[in-house]
Motif scaffolding. Structure first.
Motif, PDB file in Angstrom:
ATOM      1  N   ASP A  42      37.098  -3.991  43.339  1.00 35.67           N
ATOM      2  CA  ASP A  42      38.286  -3.200  43.030  1.00 35.67           C
ATOM      3  C   ASP A  42      39.531  -3.815  43.668  1.00 35.67           C
ATOM      4  OD1 ASP A  42      38.970  -0.064  42.174  1.00 35.67           O
ATOM      5  OD2 ASP A  42      40.335  -0.956  43.632  1.00 35.67           O
TER       6      ASP A  42
ATOM      7  N   VAL B 232      42.645  -2.888  44.177  1.00 33.85           N
ATOM      8  CA  VAL B 232      43.446  -2.131  45.135  1.00 33.85           C
ATOM      9  C   VAL B 232      42.591  -1.693  46.322  1.00 33.85           C
ATOM     10  CG1 VAL B 232      44.912  -0.095  45.482  1.00 33.85           C
ATOM     11  CG2 VAL B 232      44.972  -1.308  43.297  1.00 33.85           C
TER      12      VAL B 232
ATOM     13  N   GLU C  30      48.197   3.765  49.894  1.00 35.04           N
ATOM     14  CA  GLU C  30      48.094   3.171  48.562  1.00 35.04           C
ATOM     15  C   GLU C  30      46.685   3.355  47.994  1.00 35.04           C
ATOM     16  OE1 GLU C  30      48.186  -1.131  48.348  1.00 35.04           O
ATOM     17  OE2 GLU C  30      48.874  -1.089  46.261  1.00 35.04           O
ATOM     18  N   VAL C  31      45.676   3.123  48.824  1.00 27.76           N
ATOM     19  CA  VAL C  31      44.301   3.251  48.338  1.00 27.76           C
ATOM     20  C   VAL C  31      43.959   4.724  48.078  1.00 27.76           C
ATOM     21  CG1 VAL C  31      41.879   2.692  48.781  1.00 27.76           C
ATOM     22  CG2 VAL C  31      43.661   1.152  49.597  1.00 27.76           C
TER      23      VAL C  31
ATOM     24  N   HIS D  11      45.324   5.564  44.759  1.00 26.03           N
ATOM     25  CA  HIS D  11      44.518   4.850  43.767  1.00 26.03           C
ATOM     26  C   HIS D  11      43.205   5.604  43.510  1.00 26.03           C
ATOM     27  CE1 HIS D  11      42.625   1.451  41.762  1.00 26.03           C
ATOM     28  NE2 HIS D  11      41.653   1.453  42.651  1.00 26.03           N
TER      29      HIS D  11
ATOM     30  N   GLU E 110      43.684   8.789  41.587  1.00 23.45           N
ATOM     31  CA  GLU E 110      43.799   8.484  40.163  1.00 23.45           C
ATOM     32  C   GLU E 110      42.415   8.344  39.529  1.00 23.45           C
ATOM     33  OE1 GLU E 110      46.598   5.256  39.650  1.00 23.45           O
ATOM     34  OE2 GLU E 110      45.528   4.694  37.839  1.00 23.45           O
ATOM     35  N   ARG E 111      41.527   7.680  40.248  1.00 20.82           N
ATOM     36  CA  ARG E 111      40.171   7.502  39.741  1.00 20.82           C
ATOM     37  C   ARG E 111      39.510   8.868  39.543  1.00 20.82           C
ATOM     38  NH1 ARG E 111      36.461   3.599  43.188  1.00 20.82           N
ATOM     39  NH2 ARG E 111      37.958   2.141  42.324  1.00 20.82           N
TER      40      ARG E 111
ATOM     41  N   TYR F 299      52.561  11.087  40.544  1.00 22.75           N
ATOM     42  CA  TYR F 299      52.025   9.819  41.036  1.00 22.75           C
ATOM     43  C   TYR F 299      51.102  10.046  42.238  1.00 22.75           C
ATOM     44  CZ  TYR F 299      51.924   5.002  42.721  1.00 22.75           C
ATOM     45  OH  TYR F 299      51.509   3.757  43.135  1.00 22.75           O
TER      46      TYR F 299
ATOM     47  N   ARG G 238      49.203   8.836  37.602  1.00 26.37           N
ATOM     48  CA  ARG G 238      50.155   7.727  37.451  1.00 26.37           C
ATOM     49  C   ARG G 238      50.638   7.609  36.014  1.00 26.37           C
ATOM     50  NH1 ARG G 238      48.947   2.186  36.583  1.00 26.37           N
ATOM     51  NH2 ARG G 238      46.766   2.660  37.003  1.00 26.37           N
TER      52      ARG G 238
ATOM     53  N   ARG H 254      55.691  -0.890  42.326  1.00 23.04           N
ATOM     54  CA  ARG H 254      54.226  -0.909  42.291  1.00 23.04           C
ATOM     55  C   ARG H 254      53.710  -0.398  40.938  1.00 23.04           C
ATOM     56  NH1 ARG H 254      51.655   1.594  47.625  1.00 23.04           N
ATOM     57  NH2 ARG H 254      52.667  -0.200  48.572  1.00 23.04           N
TER      58      ARG H 254
ATOM     59  N   ARG I 268      51.347  -2.478  38.392  1.00 18.41           N
ATOM     60  CA  ARG I 268      50.039  -1.963  37.945  1.00 18.41           C
ATOM     61  C   ARG I 268      49.962  -1.989  36.416  1.00 18.41           C
ATOM     62  NH1 ARG I 268      45.649  -2.058  40.051  1.00 18.41           N
ATOM     63  NH2 ARG I 268      44.886  -0.088  39.236  1.00 18.41           N
TER      64      ARG I 268
END
Lengths: 492, 251
Positions: free
Chosen positions: A309, A311, A388-389, A392, A395-396, B47, B52, B89, B93
């Motif tokens: 992954d 990110v 950031e992670v 991320h 989002e997943r 976000y 996002r 960012r 992405r």
């Protein structure tokens, strides 16, 4: 990871108890604030901290990018030095390998150096099931083991316990495991440490097998490194006849020169010391000195999937210093147990859902166990952008998407339980994309403001339970702007 | 100099006084302020909660609304950090996902000219004494996204120290998060409330009348907690302090 955590409730529920336990919160607050202040001082002493941090990040990124090559090099170096290398894809495989290796020695007890990897795979429990007793020799791990408890911090596993609680545990449990606690044990640190020392000494001198992890593995010489503060690690690594080290595959550095960076940043970030009191290195076996047999078990257990992954892979830079735990305001209130993993705090919130996947309730809630305040990123000695992670992984969870699971590409579906939120986010996005609709909503809110309840329904209830809602103003800004021509027409 | 005020959806809807204060302050300093009526939300809530893809059209909309201005000023460290830190960012992405460089190209012009209010005052206008008068004791909470996201540093404190009549009290544990965190406050109510309570207790220990910050969402959380704890302190946005004068004082 360890079976102990299977079926944990989501983070908010798990945190509820700690937040409402004043003793626990007091213990955590005191401990994290003390070490936080010490760390700040230790870091300020180094004039090139920013460069060391960047160097650590780059060394780790470089090594991860070429992990396949360095792993093969490491295997060759370890074998050339007289060690044996085993590869374990997951926890079960690693536990089986270690259990078989111990059984081959004919022993039924082992001494252990504190190790996150063996906790991650639940090695002690696996050995116990096969009639092998594993003795933890790190003072805090000993407290956790005797107290039939779970660790709540990476570096200070018994951070949630105070001195009085530790004395009670020693008095009650030490005799079950070996030498009992001395008569009339007080709760002074010196007496508690002496009781542990006497209890453990018997085990060091008797044990024929030692089990450790490693903080680092140097690829070009096949050397493993453990840093610790109590000397128990040195005893476990040198006294037994057989040494088995279980280490995550991401712990490699290419050369001894790379090690230099981390031997500066790790102690300052973790225990706020300039150097670790004990830095032990071992390379295969040496005649007449230390264990005659050495096994290295290289553990994957989700690490290759994490590496896939773009990110999320930065989480594998982690050197387990736990600085992020000590500055995290959420960890400070929720405690380590709420994270449902041997990796608590901010790093746990990104590592656990990657190593284990986001399928369970606890793993799906961990990326939300943060306000994204950024203190963890600021303090991280290898510059892992934890916020950031976290975003991320959120989002997943809510949108799904492609991930690598056990080496195969799969597409995750959005997690359940987010339907209402998703609908609200879409509706809000629609309104924000249509300024007219937003304005209508604002006006409606303003006109009905005297009718607004003091508490909110649904998910908003949690907010209004502990906080007063702001009153809705009589006129949104944009109406004022239009009515007064941007304040130029004297409108107040 | 003609700048656009990006007020943020929270300020516009719930805290119009902050917007009026920014207009008053900037006008007093000789800045020509415009408020583009078609502005909405920067997309941060989407976000940061994991949506996002829902945030992308909002970022595009932001760019459409603001791209022609010389500078974009916002009285929110959090929304400012969204544009400056996270828009690039988002563009990256989208490109990495094979959706082209359109989003990155659309966002690029607005990113470098978006400023949080105190940053705009100190860095762009080059002022720390804005001619304000505010005869109260104040403690300052540097919100996380202002502090660590934008790196506002001591700019807000320098501005406050230059305010006539204002006595600034140091806030213990100033750099600790107040516990708001957008949807965090809804998803982790216990921990959020515990953090908010500690923040209020620390603020109260200073003996100040006012807790000030550069973000109304944090102030909403802290102020809501103050209300529930029946605290005597008041939350006030820094713009309202800086806009206050002897002729027209902010209460």
């Amino acid at each position: 990871m360890s079976g102990t955590f299977v079926g944990m409730p989501a983070f908010p529920e798990a945190a509820h108890e700690a937040v409402n336990n004043p003793t626990l919160r007091g213990n955590l607050r005191h401990a994290t604030h003390t070490i936080r202040a010490k760390r700040e001082k230790a870091v300020a002493e180094v004039s090139d901290w920013a460069q060391l941090r960047e160097a650590g990040k780059q060394i780790k990124d470089h090594t991860l990018r070429h992990l396949d090559r360095y792993l093969v090099q490491l295997e060759e170096s370890v074998m050339a030095a007289g060690g044996t290398v085993h590869w374990a894809a997951d926890a079960d495989e690693a536990n089986d390998i270690v259990t078989q290796l111990v059984k081959m020695t004919g022993e039924s007890e082992v001494v252990k150096v504190k190790s996150m990897a063996t906790q991650e795979i639940g090695l002690n429990e696996a050995l116990e099931a096969e009639g092998i007793r594993a003795y933890e020799t790190d003072l805090a791990e000993l407290i956790v083991q005797l107290g039939k408890d779970r660790p709540s911090h990476i570096l200070v596993p018994a951070i949630h316990r105070n001195r009085g609680e530790i004395r009670d545990i020693f008095e009650r449990e030490m005799s079950e495991w070996g030498r009992p606690a001395p008569e009339g044990l007080s709760d002074t640190p010196a007496e508690l440490a002496e009781a542990a020392r006497l209890h453990l000494r018997e085990k060091f001198l008797r044990a024929k097998v030692g089990i450790s992890g490693a903080n680092f593995m140097v690829a070009d010489t096949g050397t493993l490194v453990v840093v610790e503060s109590e000397g128990n690690g040195r005893m476990c690594l040198t006294l037994p006849e057989t040494l088995i080290s279980v280490v995550g595959i991401e712990k490699i550095v290419p050369t001894w020169q790379d090690l230099e960076v981390f031997l500066q940043t790790l102690p300052r970030s973790s225990t706020a010391e300039r150097m670790n009191p004990y830095t032990s290195t071992w390379t295969g076996t040496t005649d007449e000195d230390g264990p005659g047999t050495f096994h290295l078990v290289l553990l994957d257990n989700g690490r290759s999937d994490t590496l896939a992954d773009e990110v999320g892979r930065q989480a594998l830079r982690c050197i387990r210093c736990s600085a992020c735990l000590n500055v995290c305001p959420v960890y400070e209130r929720a405690g380590g147990h709420a994270y449902g993993s041997v990796y608590p705090g901010p790093i746990g919130a990104i590592l656990s859902p990657q190593l284990r996947g986001t399928g369970s309730e606890i793993d799906a809630s961990l990326p939300y166990a943060s306000t994204l305040c950024g203190a963890c990123y600021e303090v991280c000695p290898v510059a892992i952008d934890i916020p950031e992670v976290l975003v991320h992984l959120r989002e997943r969870i809510v949108q799904g998407g492609p991930v690598v699971h056990e080496g195969n590409k799969v597409v995750l579906k959005p997690a359940k339980g987010h339907a209402a939120e998703r609908a609200a986010m879409r509706a809000a996005r629609w309104a924000f994309a249509h300024p007219g609709a937003l304005r209508t909503g604002q006006r409606l809110a303003s006109r009905t403001r005297r009718l607004h309840p003091r508490t909110l329904p649904g998910p908003g209830k949690a907010w209004s339970d502990t906080r007063d809602l702001p009153p809705v103003p009589a006129e949104p800004f944009r109406d004022w702007w239009q009515r007064t021509g941007g304040g130029k027409e004297g409108g107040k | 100099m003609r700048v656009a005020l990006f007020l943020t959806c929270v300020n516009d809807t719930l805290y119009p006084d902050t917007g009026r204060a920014v207009v008053k302050l900037l006008t007093r300093l000789g800045v020509d302020v415009d408020f583009p009526m078609s502005q909405t939300c920067c997309g941060q809530a989407h976000y940061n909660t994991g949506y996002r893809h829902e945030a992308e059209p909002l970022a595009r909309h932001f760019s459409d609304v603001f791209r022609e201005y010389e500078a974009i000023v916002t009285p929110s460290g959090s929304c400012g950090a969204m544009v400056r830190e996270l828009y690039p960012r988002m563009g990256e992405r989208a490109r990495a996902e094979g959706r082209g460089s359109g989003l990155a190209a659309a966002l690029a012009p607005v990113v470098p000219k978006t400023f949080e209010l105190t940053e705009f005052l100190v860095d762009v206008l080059g002022v720390t004494d804005v001619g304000a008068y505010y005869p109260h004791t104040v403690t300052y909470h540097p919100t996380c996204h202002g502090l660590r996201g934008l790196g506002l540093g001591d700019r807000p404190r320098r501005l406050l120290q230059a305010v006539k009549g204002l006595e600034l009290k140091e806030l213990p544990g100033a750099d600790e998060c107040c516990g708001f965190g957008g949807t965090f406050a809804l998803k982790n109510p216990d921990v959020s409330a515990a953090m908010g309570t500690d923040k209020v207790r620390n603020a109260e220990s200073t003996g100040a009348e006012v807790l000030c910050a550069a973000d109304n969402s944090c102030l909403m959380h802290i102020g809501g907690t103050m209300g529930r704890l029946e605290s005597d302190m008041r939350p006030v946005h820094i713009a309202e302090i800086l806009a206050s004068t002897e002729e027209e004082p902010t209460p």
